[in-house]
Design an enzyme around this catalytic site. Structure first.
Site, mmCIF file in Angstrom:
data_model
loop_
_atom_site.group_PDB
_atom_site.id
_atom_site.type_symbol
_atom_site.label_atom_id
_atom_site.label_comp_id
_atom_site.label_asym_id
_atom_site.label_seq_id
_atom_site.Cartn_x
_atom_site.Cartn_y
_atom_site.Cartn_z
ATOM 1 N NE ARG A 214 -2.103 -6.110 3.572
ATOM 2 C CZ ARG A 214 -2.296 -6.240 4.642
ATOM 3 N NH1 ARG A 214 -2.024 -5.619 5.666
ATOM 4 N NH2 ARG A 214 -2.695 -7.451 4.813
ATOM 5 C CB VAL A 215 4.283 -9.140 4.220
ATOM 6 C CG1 VAL A 215 4.836 -8.172 5.366
ATOM 7 C CG2 VAL A 215 2.932 -9.854 4.707
ATOM 8 C CG ASP A 216 -0.565 -9.557 0.609
ATOM 9 O OD1 ASP A 216 -0.033 -8.529 0.403
ATOM 10 O OD2 ASP A 216 -1.484 -9.831 0.675
ATOM 11 C CG ASP A 217 1.348 -5.782 -2.349
ATOM 12 O OD1 ASP A 217 0.523 -6.727 -2.873
ATOM 13 O OD2 ASP A 217 0.265 -4.869 -1.740
#
Length: 690
Positions: free
Chosen positions: A558-561
């Site tokens: 995930r890009v939020d990761d």
């Protein structure tokens, strides 16, 4: 020219063309070569549904050039009470600047997914074929249903639901463990046009209440209890508490249909509310075994499935009937190279999208024999999966990287006890699989002869988006390879510009596909803002992706990761893969933490191979593994020893909890009721300063 050099041609293909086939045409290649490619055997490829890169490319290119024709031909193999009009195959707008988002497939066509998944095979004379095997928590507990028996049970439940006022469009919440009654309940709802919302039977009462409050069901279906391993889970008590909570929010449910799971709890031990609670066994078997089908429009709702959202409020992902039916069936057929003699086992729970598309609908729409397993994959010992494989002659085994790594940690001794000779295709789902786990799965579980379908997709996509076709392409361990038919993945930069060739960025999808979700229930604004506003004209997956010089896709999480360390954007999945490549590391989970100098630092939770002691030397060795594979900028700031990681019963790592532990926000851990072992959290906290 070597195989890797030939593959490099793929990187230079036109922006929306298929991957280049020059790579593997010609003479048969060995199972793996000097470039790390793993090839299907000549025998496997010869009998595969898609048996060569050239065949894949021709089918893929047609699916892009003529999506209406491509998908119409497939859709026509199903039963439609009324066919869609030719100009209504697909209507779409994925660009918020041009108006509201709209995705429609086969609109105006009338069909029923239950009829296509069950009745169609009974009517064709296949009623005696086994539709489902069921394996209970204990090794001596099992059962089975033929397609005819399945149809009878679906019709009886459908008739009961109609008798208590459930109609087309009404919601029914299902909170059941992996009994055969779970897919039966899903099919019964679909048969009468009701919208099912399956809630994973590990969620808390508050989580169920949120979903009940949102979709306002007429009926909740549950069972009194279930045993997973040696743990008793009182599901009915949890539902009771959720119904009290939802009533406080103004939503009262009139009927709680409860299945008596005698292997876990007796009737007399079950809490009961007269007038609301009804025993399944007391009413459902009394209804007729024939129930008329409710013919629905292709764009009528089929199910709601709630997935976690960044705001804390779950998102009600809404899938409709026709396009989802066609896409789930087609992806199952090709990604697993399905044959009518296969025995198929997916370890996922029907509370997740994988259980919808690849336990219930996808397999049954192909007339497959499906295995449903109630228990834990390591009970009574880590050999249980392979015991089940041998017991039923499982040919296709589809599971999650988390389970693979867990079994890998236990060693190959539990695998080697069993034959596993029936296996011919393996599959991976849920997160990127690191190359080390991929090779163990391939070499140890599959005896270096079973291709792995490493699938990338999401709750929102309804089915596989990027996946190997087992007989078509050589594989790279850890890569999801190439797009499925009709799927146009693009990698864009932060400004939304498409990148070609070798690159890394945000994974988006251009144009729609039949299995795409249509909205977030009751929240169209959130639907458009989350998925379509970030990059106008595209569906934004929220995932990062790298395309290598050969055109293969590598999901980076995930890009939020993504952690931003001194300006370097580092995917947590990349760091985790580097850590797990260390021979003494069984599993790793990486999160970002605040760092006063670098902005963010890298905090790694590491589970070691059994018997390996913690030491400072090993900590340094793990950090060096990351430095050597990625670079010094990606070296973890902290290695936190982890006897286990906080996971849901489906195997998903709860990174939210890890972030709170890493940042010492221990009073903000939140709900841990869905964890397979809540005690892991206390263990991790106690080891914070080790």
């Amino acid at each position: 020219m070597g195989a890797s050099d030939r593959l490099a041609v793929a990187a230079a293909r036109p922006r929306h063309a298929a991957p280049c086939a020059a790579t593997v045409l010609g003479e048969p290649l060995p199972a793996s070569d000097d470039h790390g490619l793993v090839h299907p055997s000549a025998d496997f490829a010869a009998q595969a549904l898609v048996s060569s890169p050239q065949q894949y490319l021709e089918m893929y290119q047609r699916s892009i050039d003529d999506p209406a024709g491509f998908w119409s031909e497939i859709a026509e193999t199903f039963y439609w009470k009324q066919k869609w009009s030719p100009e209504e195959v697909c209507n779409e707008n994925l660009d918020v600047t041009k108006g509201p988002i709209k995705i429609e497939w086969f609109k105006g066509g009338k069909t029923n997914i239950c009829h296509n998944a069950v009745d169609r095979y009974v009517e064709a004379g296949d009623g005696a074929k086994i539709a489902m095997y069921w394996e209970g928590n204990e090794p001596d507990q099992d059962g089975k249903l033929t397609y005819s028996e399945l149809l009878d049970k679906v019709c009886q439940l459908a008739n009961y639901l109609k008798s208590v006022g459930v109609e087309k469009g009404d919601a029914v919440v299902i909170y059941l463990p992996m009994l055969m009654e779970l897919p039966i309940a899903m099919l019964a709802c679909a048969r009468i046009g009701a919208v099912h919302s399956v809630v994973f039977a590990g969620f808390s009462a508050d989580a169920i209440a949120q979903r009940i409050t949102d979709c306002k069901p007429k009926v909740v279906i549950t069972c009194n209890a279930v045993k997973r391993g040696q743990k008793l889970i009182p599901l009915k008590d949890i539902v009771d508490a959720s119904l009290v909570e939802s009533a406080k929010n103004g939503v009262t449910v009139g009927i709680c249909l409860t299945y008596e799971n005698q292997l876990a709890m007796k009737k007399e031990d079950t809490q009961w509310i007269a007038g609301r609670d009804v025993w399944w066994q007391d009413v459902v078997p009394n209804f007729p075994t024939r129930c008329d089908v409710e013919w629905v429009d292709a764009e009528d709702p089929l199910f709601l499935l709630y997935t976690s959202g960044s705001t804390g409020k779950p998102k009600g992902v809404l899938h409709t009937t026709g396009g989802y039916m066609v896409y789930a069936a087609t992806t199952f057929k090709h990604a697993f190279d399905y044959k009518p003699t296969d025995i198929y086992w997916c370890t996922a729970d029907c509370g997740w999208i994988t259980g919808h598309s690849y336990v219930t609908y996808g397999p049954l729409l192909n007339g497959a024999t499906v295995l449903v397993y109630e228990g834990a994959p390591n009970y009574p010992d880590p050999g249980r999966c392979w015991d089940i494989v041998d017991k039923y002659g499982v040919t296709i085994f589809y599971t999650a990287p988390t389970l693979i790594r867990s079994l890998m940690r236990d060693g190959s001794v539990y695998v080697d006890r069993y034959s596993r000779k029936s296996l011919r295709v393996l599959g991976s789902v849920g997160e990127p699989i690191n190359p080390t786990a991929w090779r163990w799965f391939y070499n140890v579980v599959g005896d270096s002869r079973c291709p792995i379908s490493d699938t990338w997709w999401q709750t929102e996509t309804g089915g596989f988006m990027i996946t190997p076709l087992p007989g078509a392409w050589p594989q790279k361990p850890g890569s999801a390879t190439f797009p499925f038919f009709g799927v146009q993945p693009v990698i864009v930069d932060e400004k939304g510009r498409e990148m070609t060739g070798e690159c890394s960025g945000y994974l988006c999808i251009k144009n729609s596909w039949p299995g795409a979700f249509r909205t977030l229930y009751g929240d169209k604004d959130r639907y458009e803002t989350t998925y379509f506003k970030p990059f106008s004209g595209y569906y934004f997956s929220g995932d990062g992706c790298r395309r290598d010089k050969d055109g293969y896709h590598w999901l980076t999480g995930r890009v939020d990761d993504v952690i931003n360390v001194s300006g370097h954007r580092i995917g947590t999945a990349e760091v985790e893969s580097a850590l797990v490549s260390h021979p003494k590391c069984a599993e790793a989970a990486v999160v970002g933490i605040d760092h006063e100098v670098k902005g963010q630092g890298i905090y790694a939770f590491v589970t070691l191979v059994d018997g390996v002691p913690y030491s400072d030397d090993l900590r340094k060795s793990l950090i060096m593994a990351v430095r050597s594979q990625i670079g010094a900028f990606a070296a973890p700031d902290k290695i936190h020893w982890a006897p286990g990681l906080p996971k849901t019963r489906s195997g998903k790592i709860m990174r939210r909890i890890l972030r709170k532990i890493a940042s010492r926000q221990l009073d903000e851990l939140g709900d841990t009721s869905t964890l397979a072992d809540p005690g892991v959290v206390d263990q991790l906290i106690s080891l914070s300063d080790s």
